[in-house]
Design a protein around this motif. Structure first.
Motif, PDB file in Angstrom:
ATOM      1  N   MET A   4       0.844  -1.182   0.000  1.00 16.00           N
ATOM      2  CA  MET A   4       0.000   0.000   0.000  1.00 16.00           C
ATOM      3  C   MET A   4       0.882   1.236   0.000  1.00 16.00           C
ATOM      4  O   MET A   4       1.950   1.230   0.600  1.00 16.00           O
ATOM      5  N   ALA A   5       0.422   2.277  -0.631  1.00 21.53           N
ATOM      6  CA  ALA A   5       1.144   3.541  -0.580  1.00 21.53           C
ATOM      7  C   ALA A   5       0.699   4.295   0.655  1.00 21.53           C
ATOM      8  O   ALA A   5      -0.470   4.341   0.984  1.00 21.53           O
ATOM      9  N   SER A   6       1.649   4.857   1.367  1.00 16.23           N
ATOM     10  CA  SER A   6       1.325   5.677   2.528  1.00 16.23           C
ATOM     11  C   SER A   6       1.151   7.108   2.061  1.00 16.23           C
ATOM     12  O   SER A   6       1.483   7.446   0.929  1.00 16.23           O
ATOM     13  N   PRO A   7       0.646   7.990   2.926  1.00 17.39           N
ATOM     14  CA  PRO A   7       0.428   9.372   2.523  1.00 17.39           C
ATOM     15  C   PRO A   7       1.688  10.059   2.017  1.00 17.39           C
ATOM     16  O   PRO A   7       1.625  10.923   1.179  1.00 17.39           O
ATOM     17  N   GLY A  47      -6.501 -13.546   7.135  1.00 20.86           N
ATOM     18  CA  GLY A  47      -7.630 -13.091   6.337  1.00 20.86           C
ATOM     19  C   GLY A  47      -7.212 -12.876   4.906  1.00 20.86           C
ATOM     20  O   GLY A  47      -6.025 -12.849   4.587  1.00 20.86           O
ATOM     21  N   ALA A  48      -8.184 -12.720   4.035  1.00 20.18           N
ATOM     22  CA  ALA A  48      -7.906 -12.619   2.610  1.00 20.18           C
ATOM     23  C   ALA A  48      -7.800 -11.185   2.095  1.00 20.18           C
ATOM     24  O   ALA A  48      -7.433 -10.974   0.952  1.00 20.18           O
ATOM     25  N   VAL A  49      -8.169 -10.206   2.908  1.00 21.40           N
ATOM     26  CA  VAL A  49      -8.098  -8.812   2.472  1.00 21.40           C
ATOM     27  C   VAL A  49      -7.197  -8.048   3.430  1.00 21.40           C
ATOM     28  O   VAL A  49      -6.938  -8.494   4.547  1.00 21.40           O
ATOM     29  N   PRO A  50      -6.709  -6.876   3.023  1.00 20.90           N
ATOM     30  CA  PRO A  50      -5.827  -6.105   3.907  1.00 20.90           C
ATOM     31  C   PRO A  50      -6.497  -5.746   5.229  1.00 20.90           C
ATOM     32  O   PRO A  50      -7.698  -5.522   5.299  1.00 20.90           O
ATOM     33  N   ALA A  51      -5.682  -5.687   6.275  1.00 27.39           N
ATOM     34  CA  ALA A  51      -6.171  -5.317   7.602  1.00 27.39           C
ATOM     35  C   ALA A  51      -6.352  -3.809   7.713  1.00 27.39           C
ATOM     36  O   ALA A  51      -7.115  -3.335   8.542  1.00 27.39           O
ATOM     37  N   TYR A  52      -5.631  -3.064   6.898  1.00 26.72           N
ATOM     38  CA  TYR A  52      -5.740  -1.611   6.918  1.00 26.72           C
ATOM     39  C   TYR A  52      -5.387  -1.073   5.544  1.00 26.72           C
ATOM     40  O   TYR A  52      -4.772  -1.765   4.730  1.00 26.72           O
ATOM     41  N   ALA A  53      -5.815   0.160   5.280  1.00 29.48           N
ATOM     42  CA  ALA A  53      -5.517   0.796   4.001  1.00 29.48           C
ATOM     43  C   ALA A  53      -5.515   2.305   4.173  1.00 29.48           C
ATOM     44  O   ALA A  53      -6.360   2.853   4.879  1.00 29.48           O
ATOM     45  N   TRP A  54      -4.548   2.960   3.542  1.00 29.73           N
ATOM     46  CA  TRP A  54      -4.558   4.417   3.436  1.00 29.73           C
ATOM     47  C   TRP A  54      -5.456   4.765   2.264  1.00 29.73           C
ATOM     48  O   TRP A  54      -5.247   4.287   1.153  1.00 29.73           O
ATOM     49  N   LEU A  55      -6.466   5.564   2.504  1.00 25.11           N
ATOM     50  CA  LEU A  55      -7.412   5.922   1.455  1.00 25.11           C
ATOM     51  C   LEU A  55      -7.457   7.432   1.284  1.00 25.11           C
ATOM     52  O   LEU A  55      -7.481   8.176   2.261  1.00 25.11           O
ATOM     53  N   ALA A  56      -7.496   7.857   0.039  1.00 20.04           N
ATOM     54  CA  ALA A  56      -7.653   9.281  -0.251  1.00 20.04           C
ATOM     55  C   ALA A  56      -9.111   9.654  -0.048  1.00 20.04           C
ATOM     56  O   ALA A  56     -10.002   8.797  -0.071  1.00 20.04           O
ATOM     57  N   ARG A  75      -5.092  14.689   3.360  1.00 21.65           N
ATOM     58  CA  ARG A  75      -6.258  14.174   2.623  1.00 21.65           C
ATOM     59  C   ARG A  75      -6.385  12.665   2.716  1.00 21.65           C
ATOM     60  O   ARG A  75      -7.275  12.075   2.131  1.00 21.65           O
ATOM     61  N   TRP A  76      -5.519  12.009   3.461  1.00 20.22           N
ATOM     62  CA  TRP A  76      -5.523  10.562   3.604  1.00 20.22           C
ATOM     63  C   TRP A  76      -6.173  10.164   4.925  1.00 20.22           C
ATOM     64  O   TRP A  76      -6.027  10.842   5.924  1.00 20.22           O
TER      65      TRP A  76
END
Length: 191
Positions: A4-7, A47-56, A75-76
């Protein structure tokens, strides 16, 4: 592995550990409606999906069982699935501030269909509309029994078995322990 890209634009560590891979860790200072906090996420339940995500801003979150936004940086926003905690989420700080932080954190859970249970006077003086009141910390269900619904359990103290509640329910009952408590592997440190 998923990255994942961080801010800041740097690529974060993988969020789905593979065989022999170290558990991912996030340690970030974020802005919340109640001021800055330090969020630490170390390790994840499988689990099959990410536990966390940086979202715009405006970006849709990934699927989650217990979705919350724990804070922002510009904005993240850091979107977390509490169901993926390896044991408990701790909100560490003076109990009154921790209660306010917990209330802000769970404000969006109702919209996601996630209930809230409050043990004894854990949220004393801080309203949590629609919360179930419990006289004691819930025990994990018997093997083979399923929970009726997904919920977060708010407490200011908990028995040692609380660490196993999330794992025993496959993330459908997530303990949040708050106040002057030791920081857990997943924690929000108030400043």
């Amino acid at each position: 592995m998923i990255e994942m890209a961080s801010p800041a634009g740097a690529v974060a560590r993988p969020v789905l550990p593979g065989p022999g891979d170290e558990s991912p860790e996030v340690a970030e200072t974020l802005d919340t409606p109640l001021g800055p906090v330090t969020v630490r996420l170390f390790g994840v339940a499988s689990g099959a999906v990410p536990a966390y995500a940086w979202l715009a801003d405006g970006e849709e979150p990934p699927p989650a069982t217990v979705p919350v936004v724990v804070g922002r940086r510009g904005r993240w926003r850091l979107h977390v699935d509490l169901a993926r905690t390896p044991d408990v989420l701790t909100i560490v700080g003076p109990v009154d501030a921790a209660r306010r932080q917990a209330a802000a954190l769970i404000a969006g859970l109702d919209e996601a269909g996630v209930g809230v249970a409050v043990v004894r006077d854990a949220m004393d003086g801080v309203p949590v509309p629609g919360a179930r009141r419990l006289s004691r910390f819930p025990a994990p269900p018997a093997p083979g029994r399923m929970l009726e619904s997904t919920f977060v359990v708010l407490a200011t103290d908990a028995p040692a078995e609380a660490r196993h509640l999330a794992a025993a329910t496959d993330g459908h009952a997530v303990p949040v322990i708050m106040g002057e408590v030791p920081g857990g592997r997943w924690s929000i440190q108030l400043r």
